[in-house]
Structure formats: structure tokens, C-alpha cells
Design an enzyme around this catalytic site. Structure first.
Site, PDB file in Angstrom:
ATOM      1  N   TRP A 105       0.835  -1.212   0.000  1.00  0.00           N
ATOM      2  CA  TRP A 105       0.000   0.000   0.000  1.00  0.00           C
ATOM      3  C   TRP A 105       0.865   1.255   0.000  1.00  0.00           C
ATOM      4  O   TRP A 105       0.402   2.353  -0.237  1.00  0.00           O
ATOM      5  CB  TRP A 105      -0.974  -0.014   1.200  1.00  0.00           C
ATOM      6  CG  TRP A 105      -0.331   0.112   2.567  1.00  0.00           C
ATOM      7  CD1 TRP A 105       0.779  -0.548   3.005  1.00  0.00           C
ATOM      8  CD2 TRP A 105      -0.757   0.943   3.664  1.00  0.00           C
ATOM      9  NE1 TRP A 105       1.065  -0.194   4.307  1.00  0.00           N
ATOM     10  CE2 TRP A 105       0.145   0.716   4.742  1.00  0.00           C
ATOM     11  CE3 TRP A 105      -1.803   1.839   3.847  1.00  0.00           C
ATOM     12  CZ2 TRP A 105       0.015   1.363   5.980  1.00  0.00           C
ATOM     13  CZ3 TRP A 105      -1.919   2.475   5.079  1.00  0.00           C
ATOM     14  CH2 TRP A 105      -1.025   2.240   6.117  1.00  0.00           C
ATOM     15  N   ASP A 106       2.170   1.069   0.260  1.00  0.00           N
ATOM     16  CA  ASP A 106       3.123   2.173   0.249  1.00  0.00           C
ATOM     17  C   ASP A 106       2.992   2.998  -1.036  1.00  0.00           C
ATOM     18  O   ASP A 106       3.112   4.230  -1.015  1.00  0.00           O
ATOM     19  CB  ASP A 106       4.572   1.641   0.311  1.00  0.00           C
ATOM     20  CG  ASP A 106       4.833   0.705   1.486  1.00  0.00           C
ATOM     21  OD1 ASP A 106       3.906   0.014   1.906  1.00  0.00           O
ATOM     22  OD2 ASP A 106       5.981   0.648   1.964  1.00  0.00           O
ATOM     23  N   GLU A 151       0.299  -3.640  12.550  1.00  0.00           N
ATOM     24  CA  GLU A 151       0.327  -5.099  12.365  1.00  0.00           C
ATOM     25  C   GLU A 151       0.528  -5.870  13.667  1.00  0.00           C
ATOM     26  O   GLU A 151       0.431  -7.093  13.680  1.00  0.00           O
ATOM     27  CB  GLU A 151       1.454  -5.464  11.395  1.00  0.00           C
ATOM     28  CG  GLU A 151       1.193  -4.993   9.983  1.00  0.00           C
ATOM     29  CD  GLU A 151       2.348  -5.276   9.026  1.00  0.00           C
ATOM     30  OE1 GLU A 151       3.472  -5.510   9.513  1.00  0.00           O
ATOM     31  OE2 GLU A 151       2.114  -5.245   7.815  1.00  0.00           O
ATOM     32  N   LYS A 168       2.406  -0.622  16.351  1.00  0.00           N
ATOM     33  CA  LYS A 168       3.606  -0.591  15.512  1.00  0.00           C
ATOM     34  C   LYS A 168       3.751   0.746  14.792  1.00  0.00           C
ATOM     35  O   LYS A 168       4.822   1.319  14.700  1.00  0.00           O
ATOM     36  CB  LYS A 168       3.526  -1.727  14.488  1.00  0.00           C
ATOM     37  CG  LYS A 168       4.699  -1.729  13.515  1.00  0.00           C
ATOM     38  CD  LYS A 168       4.636  -2.880  12.541  1.00  0.00           C
ATOM     39  CE  LYS A 168       5.816  -2.843  11.582  1.00  0.00           C
ATOM     40  NZ  LYS A 168       5.757  -3.868  10.556  1.00  0.00           N
ATOM     41  N   GLN A 169       2.628   1.231  14.236  1.00  0.00           N
ATOM     42  CA  GLN A 169       2.714   2.426  13.383  1.00  0.00           C
ATOM     43  C   GLN A 169       1.392   3.176  13.387  1.00  0.00           C
ATOM     44  O   GLN A 169       0.382   2.643  13.856  1.00  0.00           O
ATOM     45  CB  GLN A 169       3.086   2.016  11.968  1.00  0.00           C
ATOM     46  CG  GLN A 169       2.042   1.166  11.253  1.00  0.00           C
ATOM     47  CD  GLN A 169       2.627   0.400  10.075  1.00  0.00           C
ATOM     48  OE1 GLN A 169       3.164  -0.690  10.246  1.00  0.00           O
ATOM     49  NE2 GLN A 169       2.507   0.950   8.889  1.00  0.00           N
TER      50      GLN A 169
END
Ligand code: BGC
Length: 710
Positions: free
Chosen positions: A313-314, A455, A563-564
Site C-alpha cells: 500500500w506504500d 500489524e 507498531k505504526q
């Protein structure tokens, strides 16, 4: 303006990071910034875009071509390799305005000092070509041996990928043909500005007698072709490297000038940010597909085989906007890649019993999902760990729709819809429709059992980001149904009207997690009940620094550590959903709980901070994104899996912060406007972008914002 990075000294520990920092590339291939004498041990690689192979049961990964830059100088039988024979002086430079990487190394030898200079670039004008120039100079007479060859013993993570390698020489050009295990050929050639004393298996040998103070120079044009490009790659490689190094460099520089014309960022009052931002754009351009095909960009760009050279998806969420604003034809290639890989997405959805299109989480050729069921290796047991990235990261399909809608809005070009884009949107809407569930106790449609951007928490229900993206897809379907009103045939082919009939009532009663009394949006059902451990606490529970934080045994799994950016990503993408106060509260809550274990994280916090008007809070996160390569130190391991390489998504994310955050570039009815929010210490920000084929300049000084054509 500074367009150069450099380093002095050679420290073996920094070789992997330097390989990324000094990388050159042109979208077709990336050449790691290693030294000429380096081999696979030092991770030298010529990484190719969009061509993969699977060796035995290993992971399917992109190919590294034989390395045509391989060159070793020896004196009296002793090879001058920095790793074995420490030099007296050593420096590496990259002129990133023109993608020209160079090194200068000085060795103190018994007879005197020998200086080796090398300069290399990947042609932006002809993406099959590379240039290398070697110069030797000594302060005393000495005889040297220079071996200039093609190194076919390539670095692989899951190789070997070549079943046989053939070397040849024709009309003074070295040719290497490598047969790929799964079929096909990679051919590499190298020409020489001087005839060698001898050719020996894949190497041209020179024995010059250096005179004190007199330079000896050798330049090469190298070519790389594969059987994916044309039928006879060896012949093409041999013929196309006929030109001179100087002419090739001149043509390449002219292309870089065009790129900077519509991309350059100027920041008065912050040289470091200016350099980091333009250097990030350099990296994005090194990996951007320019052949007009259906090709996207791997998560680690062209820096090697990490992450299996797969597209995530980056591309749509982080990188696309810069290309839309500078070179829309590149944005188009990225999206055409998704249109071409729709069959893979349909197959993937069907394999799980879903309808429509579920895009590959780690997408390779043809949409093949390279993500394995066991994507992490446990540090303690060395056993593969079951992960659910591939099965459950359902937000990937919405990212594809986001990209297509963005392209239409920015360019007004509807041809992409007709060339398959409309079908992709309809199939993705079908996918999200089929994911909807209505639990007995709650009379509303929900999405269960997913993995959001964070994730570390797997198989959760109602991940706010995923639900919001599903809504976005349903709304996109409405929009394209309006756009396609006149194109009944296409509308019918995609079954949009009937699908909308089905989706509308579901959408009415669809559950979107909302801010509670505290203003906080729960990342997923039950998130707020998890242990509120601090990052330091979670980190102190690690028994090995390479341990994986997520999944059922990871230190983050039962805590609120993420995580993010997850909720933050949603709010950065849909700031209009809530008042600034809600954006701020969620930032303040989630940021301290974020490990930033992905290079995609910082830019979303930076963008969100700009959305609630706090450029000072945004700035360090912006710099973290823009400096992903410069500062290095990103995660190199996930469990026992090496994940190092370049970070094009961080580079694209930094551009988003700069343009959409600090400059506040917005579009309404297709017209750009500015709502600046620059950091206090910036005296002036000048940003270029393309609008309706014109180069525009946003010129922002304290209290003043101007938008004009350049
Ligand atoms: C991140 C993903 C990202 C991938 C490739 C992972 O570590 O969690 O969001 O797409 O890396 O950059």
C-alpha cells in the site's frame, strides 16, 4: 543549494546503510552504493524492477543482475580492496542533482601513494544503461593491474536464481548472459574506452605503467536487458552500450534537469530540511518506472531483494501524491499495475470465500501475493511464525481505490477508469460488501477479523482505519457511477448500478467507530481495555532486540503499544471528518503509544499535526521521514528476517507533509489553493508542482502565500 551527501572513512558496519545512501537508479534498475571492488559479501547489487524468480522452496524475489561495475586494482599481486587493505584516505559522495555517485580512495603503498577515483550513474535518458569511470593516479611510477569485469556471482537472499552463466566478448564489449532458473535470461554488457591488454572470462585486464602524477582513465558504458524486455537481450545489451560515457552522462543530466524543474523544493532558514527533502525526491525518482508500462514500486525500492521486491500500500498511500504532482505519467504506471493485477486480486478474494477483489498484500508480477503465511522467523526457536498480514490486511484493496480516485481528481483524466479502473473500483466495493457482518447483539454492519496498519494486533474487529477505507470505497463507487453516467456500456459491464442498490442500505447502517466522550477513537474493538504499558516497559520485556513485537507472543500484542500510525493515518487522510480538537486529542493519545516500527509511521503523525495546526509537533516526525536514508538506523530485522534497504514510502510521506501539511496545498473543484502551516523557523518555502500540465510555484513566507505559474 546543496545537492551533495558525502562520508569519509570506511567502516565495515556502515556498508549496508551506505549501499542504500549512495544508491543510483533509474526505475529499471537500482545499483547499490557499494564500491567497485565489493562483491555479494558487501551486498553489492544491481536490482531489477518487476522481474522475479523462485529458487526451490525459497521466497520468490526480484533478480539482481550480474554486476558490470566490478573492478579491482592490484599492485604487486596485492588486490586493493578497502575491506582487506585499509586505505589512508577514503570518501564517498553523491551528487543527487544528477545521480552521480563517486568515491576517492588513497592507499599508501611501498612505492608511493595510489589514488583511485570512480564515478558512476544510472542513465535517466535510457534506463537500460549505466556509466562508470575509473581514474588512477600515483605520486611515483608504478605498474598496476586493473581487472574490469562483470561479476555474475550475485547477492541473493533466497537464491541462487541463475542456473548457468555464459561470458563472451564481441567487438571489445564484454557480455554476460545469465539463465534464470524459472526461464528467461538477464544479459549485461560493458564496453571500454580503451582496448584492454587481454580479455579473460568475463574480465578485461589492463596493465598500465603509471607515471608519477599522470592520470590513467578508463570509462565504461554498461547495459542491462532481460528476456522480459525483448527476445534477444544479449544482442540488445551488446549493441546499446556502444556510446561514450560523456554523452550518456550529458543526456542523463538533461533528464534530471527536467525532473528538478517540476520537483525542486526550496526552504530558506533550514538547509538540513531542504537537503533531506530533495534527497528524498532523488530516491523517489531513482525507483520511479518511466517506461510507460504497468509497473509499480517495491517497498524497498530498487535497493535489493528485501521484502521480496514486492509492492505494498506504500505505493498508493505514500508515494503516489508526489508523482501526481510532478510526473503524472508515473502515477499512471503505478495504477495501471493495479489494473493489470486485478485477476490476481479476484483469485485471492475467491480463495478466501470473499467476493470481488482482494489485492495482494505483497504484490509481485501478475498480482501474485508473495506474502507467506509465516512471514516472520522467531528469534528464539528459529521457527517460522504464523502471521496474518496476507490473509487479513483487508485495507489494501481500498488503497488501490484511493489511488485511482486521487489520479482522477488531480488529473481530470478519466481514461484510466475506462481502461479498467472502474472495474477495479467495483470489484473492491464488492469485496468490502462481502466482508460486512451483522453480529446478533448489534444491529449494524461491521467488519471483523482484520489486521489494520498496526500489524502488531492481529485479527481484530472494526479497525477504525479499515472501516473508514471501506466507506471511502463505497463512496468512490457512487462517484464513478455519476462520472460514468454517459458511458452506459462501461457502467453495465462493471454492474455498478446493481451493486450500488445492494450497497446503499448496508452503508446506511455501517458502523464507523466514533470519538467517545474523551474525543478518542478506539483503534479496534477492545483496544482501550488492553494493558496501557509504556513503550519503555514493553521494550524492557524484550529478551532479544530482534524479537518480533507483534502477534500472539510479541511484547506489544496484549498492550496498547502499536507498531505504526493507524488511527492517526485515518485522521491524516480524512481530516474533514472531525474538528481539529479531535485530531489533536487522538494524536496526543496515540503517538506515545506508537513504536514507529515502520518507516511509514512518522509522516502520518507529522501530517496529522499539521492538520490541527501544530507545525512544531509535526517537524521532528517530518525530519524523521525525510531522513530515513540519511540518518539510517531504521529497523534492519523483523525476527530473523533482514528488512533493510531504502524507504521510498517515507520519502513520499515526507513530500506529503511538506506539500499538504506545511504548504497546505489543497484542491477544491480541481483548483489548488494553499493553507500554509510551516515550522516557525522557516523563512521561505517554495514548492513546485504540476497542475493541468503547467509547472506551478507555491511561494510561502511568514504571513503570505502565493500560488503562480512558474
Ligand atoms: C509495514 C507495512 C508496510 C511494509 C512495507 C511493514 O513493516 O508494517 O505497513 O507496507 O512494511 O513498507
Amino acid at each position: 543549494m546543496k545537492f551533495e551527501i558525502s562520508k569519509t572513512g570506511c567502516d565495515p558496519a556502515s556498508i549496508p546503510d551506505d549501499g542504500n545512501r549512495f544508491l543510483i537508479g533509474n526505475g529499471y534498475m537500482g545499483v547499490r552504493g557499494t564500491l567497485e571492488e565489493f562483491t555479494k559479501k558487501e551486498l553489492a547489487a544491481v536490482n531489477l524492477a518487476g522481474i522475479y524468480d523462485q529458487a526451490d522452496d525459497g521466497w520468490r524475489e526480484p533478480l539482481n543482475a550480474p554486476n558490470p561495475f566490478y573492478t579491482v586494482v592490484s599492485v604487486n599481486g596485492g588486490a586493493l580492496r578497502v575491506q582487506d587493505f585499509p586505505p589512508a584516505e577514503h570518501e564517498q559522495r553523491l551528487d543527487f542533482r544528477y545521480g552521480l555517485a563517486s568515491r576517492k580512495t588513497v592507499w599508501n603503498l611501498a612505492k608511493g601513494r595510489l589514488t583511485l577515483r570512480a564515478e558512476r550513474f544510472a542513465s535517466m535518458d535510457n534506463s537500460h544503461l549505466l556509466g562508470l569511470k575509473i581514474t588512477l593516479c600515483a605520486n611515483a611510477d608504478m605498474r598496476v593491474k586493473l581487472e574490469a569485469g562483470i561479476d555474475a556471482d550475485v547477492w541473493d537472499i533466497h537464491g541462487p536464481h541463475y542456473s548457468s552463466v555464459k561470458f563472451g566478448e564481441k567487438d571489445g564489449v564484454l557480455i554476460c548472459e545469465a539463465a534464470v532458473q524459472s526461464g528467461g535470461t538477464v544479459a549485461v554488457s560493458r564496453n571500454f574506452s580503451l582496448p584492454p591488454d587481454e580479455f579473460m572470462r568475463g574480465t578485461a585486464i589492463y596493465l598500465p605503467e603509471l607515471k608519477a602524477g599522470v592520470e590513467f582513465s578508463l570509462s565504461s558504458v554498461c547495459a542491462v536487458y532481460t528476456s522480459k524486455d525483448l527476445q534477444n537481450p544479449a544482442e540488445a545489451a551488446q549493441k546499446s552500450c556502444a556510446g561514450s560515457y560523456e554523452n550518456l552522462l550529458k543526456a542523463s543530466k538533461a533528464r534530471w534537469d527536467e525532473i528538478w524543474d517540476c520537483s525542486l523544493v526550496e526552504i530558506e532558514g533550514d538547509e538540513e530540511a531542504e537537503l533531506a527533502m530533495n534527497y528524498s525526491l532523488y530516491h523517489l525518482n531513482c525507483v520511479a518506472p518511466r517506461g510507460g508500462g504497468a509497473v509499480s514500486i517495491a517497498a524497498r525500492g530498487l535497493s535489493g531483494q528485501t521484502y521480496k521486491g514486492a509492492v505494498f500500500w506504500d505505493s498508493e498511500i505514500f508515494m503516489l501524491d508526489y508523482f501526481l504532482a510532478s510526473q503524472p505519467e508515473i502515477a499512471r504506471s503505478l495504477l495501471r499495475y493495479r489494473i493489470e493485477t486485478l485477476p490476481g486480486a479476484l483469485k485471492k478474494a475467491a480463495s478466501y470465500g470473499w467476493e470481488g477483489a482482494f489485492y495482494a498484500w505483497e504484490s509481485q508480477e501478475g498480482g501474485f501475493d508473495a506474502c507467506s503465511d509465516y512471514n516472520i522467523t522467531d528469534v528464539f526457536t528459529e521457527r517460522p511464525v504464523r502471521t496474518y498480514f496476507k490473509d487479513k490486511q483487508a485495507h489494501i484493496s481500498a488503497a488501490v481505490v484511493w489511488g485511482i480516485m486521487r489520479y482522477i481528481e488531480r488529473t481530470g483524466d478519466l481514461s484510466l477508469l475506462k481502461e479498467g479502473g472502474a472495474r477495479v473500483i467495483a470489484e473492491c466495493a464488492r469485496f468490502y460488501k462481502s466482508l460486512l457482518v451483522m453480529p446478533n447483539a448489534r444491529k449494524r454492519w461491521e467488519i471483523h477479523d482484520v489486521v489494520g496498519p498496526d500489524e502488531y494486533h492481529e485479527r481484530v474487529n472494526n479497525n477504525a482505519y479499515t472501516n473508514r477505507m471501506a466507506l471511502f470505497v463505497f463512496d468512490a463507487l457512487e462517484k464513478i457511477s455519476e462520472i460514468l453516467q454517459e458511458d452506459e456500456k462501461l457502467e453495465r459491464e462493471c454492474g455498478i448500478a446493481a451493486l450500488l442498490e445492494e450497497i446503499r442500505p448496508l452503508r446506511e447502517n455501517f458502523y464507523m467507530p466514533k470519538p467517545g466522550e474523551s474525543g478518542l477513537i478506539e483503534q479496534f474493538d477492545g483496544y482501550f481495555s488492553l494493558e496501557d504499558a509504556s513503550l519503555a516497559e514493553a521494550r524492557s520485556r524484550l529478551k532479544d532486540p530482534r524479537e518480533y513485537w507483534g502477534g500472539s507472543h510479541g511484547v506489544a500484542g496484549d498492550t496498547q503499544i502499536i507498531k505504526q500510525a493507524d488511527v492517526a493515518t485515518m485522521l491524516a487522510m480524512f481530516p474533514q471528518d472531525y474538528p481539529e480538537e479531535i485530531l489533536r486529542r487522538n494524536w496526543e493519545f496515540y503517538e506515545p503509544r506508537t513504536e514507529h516500527g515502520s518507516s511509514l509511521s512518522a509522516c502520518m503523525y507529522a501530517l496529522l499535526a499539521c492538520r490541527f495546526g501544530n507545525a512544531e509537533a509535526a517537524y521532528p516526525f517530518f525530519m524523521k521521514s525525510a531522513c530515513a536514508e540519511l540518518r539510517g538506523g531504521g529497523k534492519q530485522w523483523a525476527g530473523l528476517v533482514y528488512i533493510g534497504g531504502t524507504h521510498p514510502a517515507a520519502a513520499g510521506g515526507a513530500w506529503k507533509v511538506l506539500a499538504q501539511g506545511f504548504a497546505g496545498l489543497e484542491y477544491s473543484d480541481g483548483k489548488p489553493s494553499l493553507r500554509p502551516c510551516p515550522p516557525r523557523h522557516w523563512k521561505r518555502l517554495r514548492l513546485r508542482f504540476i497542475h493541468e500540465g503547467q509547472i506551478m510555484l507555491a511561494d510561502i513566507t511568514p504571513g503570505k502565500a502565493e500560488l503562480k505559474s512558474k
